[in-house]
Write a protein that holds these residues in place. Structure first.
Motif, PDB file in Angstrom:
ATOM      1  N   ALA A   1       0.809  -1.215   0.000  1.00  0.00           N
ATOM      2  CA  ALA A   1       0.000   0.000   0.000  1.00  0.00           C
ATOM      3  C   ALA A   1       0.848   1.274   0.000  1.00  0.00           C
ATOM      4  O   ALA A   1       0.455   2.285  -0.576  1.00  0.00           O
ATOM      5  CB  ALA A   1      -0.931  -0.008   1.212  1.00  0.00           C
ATOM      6  N   ASN A   2       2.031   1.218   0.629  1.00  0.00           N
ATOM      7  CA  ASN A   2       2.862   2.426   0.697  1.00  0.00           C
ATOM      8  C   ASN A   2       3.963   2.473  -0.362  1.00  0.00           C
ATOM      9  O   ASN A   2       4.944   3.195  -0.220  1.00  0.00           O
ATOM     10  CB  ASN A   2       3.474   2.573   2.101  1.00  0.00           C
ATOM     11  N   ASN A   3       3.792   1.675  -1.382  1.00  0.00           N
ATOM     12  CA  ASN A   3       4.704   1.714  -2.535  1.00  0.00           C
ATOM     13  C   ASN A   3       6.134   1.284  -2.215  1.00  0.00           C
ATOM     14  O   ASN A   3       7.062   1.671  -2.909  1.00  0.00           O
ATOM     15  CB  ASN A   3       4.734   3.126  -3.152  1.00  0.00           C
TER      16      ASN A   3
ATOM     17  N   THR B   1       1.365   1.002 -10.578  1.00  0.00           N
ATOM     18  CA  THR B   1       1.639   2.262 -11.261  1.00  0.00           C
ATOM     19  C   THR B   1       2.947   2.830 -10.724  1.00  0.00           C
ATOM     20  O   THR B   1       3.903   2.114 -10.641  1.00  0.00           O
ATOM     21  CB  THR B   1       0.480   3.251 -11.111  1.00  0.00           C
ATOM     22  N   LEU B   2       2.944   4.080 -10.297  1.00  0.00           N
ATOM     23  CA  LEU B   2       4.169   4.791  -9.981  1.00  0.00           C
ATOM     24  C   LEU B   2       5.064   4.709 -11.217  1.00  0.00           C
ATOM     25  O   LEU B   2       6.224   4.357 -11.169  1.00  0.00           O
ATOM     26  CB  LEU B   2       4.871   4.203  -8.750  1.00  0.00           C
TER      27      LEU B   2
HETATM   28  C1  LIG Z   1       1.789   5.183  -4.194  1.00  0.00           C
HETATM   29  O1  LIG Z   1       1.918   5.530  -5.541  1.00  0.00           O
HETATM   30  C2  LIG Z   1       0.727   5.998  -6.141  1.00  0.00           C
HETATM   31  C3  LIG Z   1       1.015   6.283  -7.587  1.00  0.00           C
HETATM   32  O2  LIG Z   1       1.300   5.128  -8.267  1.00  0.00           O
HETATM   33  C4  LIG Z   1       0.251   7.240  -5.441  1.00  0.00           C
HETATM   34  O3  LIG Z   1      -0.982   7.622  -5.992  1.00  0.00           O
HETATM   35  C5  LIG Z   1       0.074   6.953  -3.970  1.00  0.00           C
HETATM   36  O4  LIG Z   1      -0.229   8.125  -3.275  1.00  0.00           O
HETATM   37  C6  LIG Z   1       1.364   6.387  -3.388  1.00  0.00           C
HETATM   38  N1  LIG Z   1       1.118   6.001  -2.013  1.00  0.00           N
HETATM   39  C7  LIG Z   1       1.855   6.447  -1.013  1.00  0.00           C
HETATM   40  C8  LIG Z   1       1.477   6.000   0.356  1.00  0.00           C
HETATM   41  O5  LIG Z   1       2.814   7.174  -1.193  1.00  0.00           O
END
Ligand SMILES: *[C@@H]1O[C@H](CO)[C@@H](O)[C@H](O)[C@H]1NC(C)=O
Ligand SMILES: *[C@@H]1O[C@H](CO)[C@@H](O)[C@H](O)[C@H]1NC(C)=O
Ligand SMILES: *[C@@H]1O[C@H](CO)[C@@H](O)[C@H](O)[C@H]1NC(C)=O
Ligand SMILES: *[C@@H]1O[C@H](CO)[C@@H](O)[C@H](O)[C@H]1NC(C)=O
Ligand SMILES: *[C@@H]1O[C@H](CO)[C@@H](O)[C@H](O)[C@H]1NC(C)=O
Ligand SMILES: *[C@@H]1O[C@H](CO)[C@@H](O)[C@H](O)[C@H]1NC(C)=O
Ligand SMILES: *[C@@H]1O[C@H](CO)[C@@H](O)[C@H](O)[C@H]1NC(C)=O
Ligand SMILES: *[C@@H]1O[C@H](CO)[C@@H](O)[C@H](O)[C@H]1NC(C)=O
Ligand SMILES: *[C@@H]1O[C@H](CO)[C@@H](O)[C@H](O)[C@H]1NC(C)=O
Ligand SMILES: *[C@@H]1O[C@H](CO)[C@@H](O)[C@H](O)[C@H]1NC(C)=O
Ligand SMILES: *[C@@H]1O[C@H](CO)[C@@H](O)[C@H](O)[C@H]1NC(C)=O
Ligand SMILES: *[C@@H]1O[C@H](CO)[C@@H](O)[C@H](O)[C@H]1NC(C)=O
Length: 657
Positions: A478-480, A607-608
């Motif tokens: 969830a936190n990438n 994504t990202l």
């Molecule tokens: C994770 O990445 C997405 C984009 O892919 C972004 O929208 C989201 O806010 C990010 N989450 C965090 C916790 O940074």
């Protein structure tokens, strides 16, 4: 995913073990053989209370090179200006380790791309990657598919991934499944290859050694990894690396292969199982359940508490030792020996195996399991009657008591990234880069392997304080934290609470976590995908490069700088050097902030700036095309193949069992 067609192929291979009486003239190639014991050394094992003197000397030699290369890397690839490198490295050199996870050919190929991004020999690695970092690293650990990668490079004169891509050698011809190496059209050739493998393995058996599935696996894998070596590396040994100039001159990192021990008379492997390593000098474990290493060249020798005892009273004392047991294919096969999992998981409904096939499979697998042929058998056990084990879990001493040592795939304990050798306080690493190509969620990683390593340190066989804090899998996703590189243990001061009173005083390395992710290729192929077309192979490798380089630095031009900040962090802390503002900024971007996600368990959306798009329901629109669906057996006509292999398996099935 494991499917019926692949299971049948595997069964075919497995059932060959029941046929290993087709003996014909032994060539003595794969067979270990007698040699003189090392002069002036009556004890071939030692307590695991320090590095071996050979490793210590080697590391000193390597550091002379990495010290220079790391300075070049920091100067040319980062804008950490005005660092006082002399001061940073005054008391101790910066010690960097790389770890490549398991996951079959997916892990090997994706890992190859990641590694190539660090390798200055790769086209573009200096311009849009991390070129020079591989040259600055001291250790490289591999497990299962990750070990196929590191072992292939190490044992082929430290060749480069670039040379493999450019076909400068014939390594990694993966067009045909290893279980069906000549393709279905050439079934007779396939049978001939396996007949050759059989007789190679027979050589070992006739020399008086127990053999297992892993020996067949070893010889089959070696055909992919050592096509140029005499008889596919039948006589090539892991310890043989010592005499290869590229290793002797410390021009490559120190390779370590990881596997797990399985206790005698048990079937499953847990996080408390003993972690083993094979390095060019030694084999053994730091865990309290064994706490012993043996000179890897002489495994195969009958030892009693580390002393050669010989088996044949009439043979001269000079021939009490045995060499050749540490065959490279055997070491690589051991690290990836997961055949015991088939029996444990065959009833798992996700594999959709028909009842008829299951009946046959269970029969074959049970026979193999009862004869302990579905794992890696090391007999004689080099640790027989050793006495260095300490209190640990209830199984302390179990390994030393048995005349046989049982090893399995290094990922079976849940630690699919081979971190155990790199977090040993005696090795004293500053930074470990963990390349994770595990198949946890939709065949992408979710941090589970790191969590297991984190938890193991508090268990009966762990060393508290040896691994930094990590969050749960939900937070990883969830936190990438799997979407872009993440640093753990950024602040050594925050780690003191991991240590308890009676543990080590050293600081855990900073861990840089880099997880598989799709940028230009669906890199979540199945672990059981056993063949790759040329296009798939290069697709996987380029994608791996992009994962490690933040899409060739397009997602962050400062990525090399930020990684540089992680590399020097422990040295700054040791020497009380204040972190630069640039690095502080980087740490905000890349360090895990200690937060746990309380949100829903929404899986990562890929994504990202990865290539997936996500539909309204949160499902990735493409994950199942070439990816998670898994095994698309190139060149195999599934229906027909199943029939052919079905017939062969039936033919080989042991009767009345
Ligand atoms: C994770 O990445 C997405 C984009 O892919 C972004 O929208 C989201 O806010 C990010 N989450 C965090 C916790 O940074
Ligand atoms: C990134 O660089 C690698 C190596 O130079 C190359 O193979 C790959 O195509 C590049 N990817 C992109 C998206 O430019
Ligand atoms: C990598 O290659 C570049 C360009 O050739 C060179 O400037 C740099 O010093 C090299 N790095 C290392 C560590 O050798
Ligand atoms: C190993 O590679 C080096 C170059 O990297 C080369 O000079 C040497 O000849 C090679 N050795 C063998 C035995 O192929
Ligand atoms: C099998 O081994 C024989 C004898 O070493 C060799 O001539 C033959 O080419 C091998 N066959 C295959 C398919 O590798
Ligand atoms: C090793 O071989 C011997 C003799 O064939 C056999 O009795 C024993 O069960 C084997 N052990 C294992 C672990 O396979
Ligand atoms: C490891 O051992 C501890 C203590 O004996 C036990 O509590 C724990 O359940 C074990 N873990 C596993 C995975 O077996
Ligand atoms: C013992 O060694 C002698 C001499 O090396 C050899 O001739 C004999 O066959 C061996 N016996 C056994 C049982 O291995
Ligand atoms: C799987 O199911 C078969 C019967 O269909 C049973 O005999 C076998 O013990 C089961 N295996 C496991 C590991 O549960
Ligand atoms: C690195 O240098 C560039 C300009 O050369 C600058 O834009 C960037 O902010 C610097 N990065 C850091 C982390 O200081
Ligand atoms: C800092 O330490 C605390 C325990 O004292 C831990 O819960 C937290 O996760 C750590 N933070 C980081 C970023 O590692
Ligand atoms: C999303 O994917 C899962 C399997 O990964 C599937 O079960 C589900 O039906 C999909 N949902 C939609 C709306 O496509």
């Amino acid at each position: 995913m494991l499917n019926q067609a692949i299971l049948l192929e595997i069964l075919f291979l497995l059932s060959l073990i029941c046929q290993l009486t087709l003996a014909w003239s032994p060539t003595d190639s794969y067979a270990p053989g007698p040699i003189s014991c090392p002069a002036g050394k009556s004890q071939l094992t030692r307590k695991a209370n320090s590095l071996s003197s050979s490793e210590k000397d080697w590391v000193a030699k390597r550091h002379a090179k990495t010290k220079e290369n790391l300075l070049k890397f920091l100067e040319s690839k980062t804008n950490i200006s005005s660092i006082d490198y002399e001061k940073l490295t005054k008391t101790k050199d910066i010690n960097i380790g790389l770890a490549f996870s398991g996951g079959g050919y997916r892990a090997m190929l994706s890992g190859a791309g990641m590694l190539s991004a660090l390798d200055n020999r790769t086209k573009g690695a200096f311009e849009h990657g991390l070129g020079g970092l591989l040259e600055s690293s001291t250790y490289i650990a591999g497990l299962s598919g990750g070990n196929w990668l590191t072992g292939t490079l190490a044992m082929n004169n430290w060749t480069s991934v670039q040379d493999i891509i450019d076909h400068k050698n014939d390594l990694w011809d993966l067009q045909h499944s290893i279980f069906n190496p000549a393709g279905t059209k050439h079934i007779l050739e396939t049978v001939e290859i396996f007949s050759n493998i059989s007789s190679e393995v027979d050589d070992k058996k006739h020399a008086g050694f127990n053999i297992s599935m892993t020996d067949i696996w070893a010889r089959a894998l070696s055909r992919d990894f050592f096509p140029h070596q005499i008889n596919y590396g039948a006589a090539l040994t892991w310890s043989g690396l010592r005499s290869a100039s590229v290793f002797a001159n410390a021009e490559m990192p120190f390779p370590i292969s990881v596997s797990d021990g399985r206790y005698p008379d048990t079937k499953i492997v847990t996080l408390n199982s003993t972690n083993f390593e094979f390095n060019p000098y030694e084999m053994g474990s730091w865990d309290p359940t064994l706490n012993t290493f043996v000179d890897v060249k002489y495994i195969g020798t009958h030892l009693k508490n580390g002393k050669p005892v010989g088996t044949n009273s009439s043979s001269s004392s000079k021939e009490k030792c045995v060499a050749g047991y540490d065959n490279v294919g055997f070491v690589m096969g051991t690290s990836s020996s997961l055949f015991n999992q088939f029996l444990l998981q065959i009833n798992n409904s996700k594999y959709k195996i028909s009842d008829n096939i299951k009946k046959v499979a269970v029969k074959v697998l049970n026979k193999l399991s009862n004869e302990k042929n579905d794992i890696s058998v090391v007999k004689p056990n080099p640790f027989y009657k050793t006495t260095n084990f300490q209190n640990g879990n209830g199984s302390s001493g179990a390994i030393a008591k048995d005349d046989t040592l049982y090893l399995v795939d290094g990922g079976e304990d849940g630690q699919n990234v081979p971190l155990s050798p790199l977090i040993q306080p005696k090795r004293d690493l500053d930074v470990v880069i963990a390349f994770d190509n595990s198949a946890d969620t939709k065949s992408f990683p979710n941090g589970e392997s790191l969590i297991n390593t984190y938890e193991r340190q508090f268990g009966p066989v762990g060393i508290p304080g040896s691994f930094p804090y990590v969050p749960d899998t939900n937070t990883f996703l969830a936190n990438n934290l799997t979407a872009k590189p993440t640093f753990f243990g950024c602040d050594a001061k925050n780690l003191t609470s991991l240590n308890n009173a009676n543990s080590n005083s050293s600081v855990a390395p900073l861990v840089v976590y880099i997880a598989n992710r799709p940028f230009t290729f669906w890199s979540n192929t199945s672990t059981f995908k056993m063949s790759y077309t040329e296009k798939e192979k290069t697709g996987m490798i380029s994608n791996g490069f992009e994962v490690a380089s933040r899409k060739n630095l397009t997602l962050d031009r400062e990525w090399p700088t930020c990684l540089g900040c992680a590399l020097i962090r422990r040295a700054e802390e040791r020497n009380n050097i204040e972190q630069s503002d640039a690095c502080k900024k980087c740490f905000q971007e890349y360090c895990w902030d200690g937060k746990i996600s309380t949100g829903s368990t929404t899986p990562s959306t890929y994504t990202l700036d990865g290539m997936a798009t996500v539909n309204a329901s949160g499902n990735s629109t493409k994950t199942s095309s070439t990816g998670a669906a898994g095994f698309t057996a190139e060149g195999l006509d599934k229906g027909k193949t199943s029939n052919i292999f079905g017939k062969i398996v039936n033919h080989f099935i042991p009767h009345g069992n």
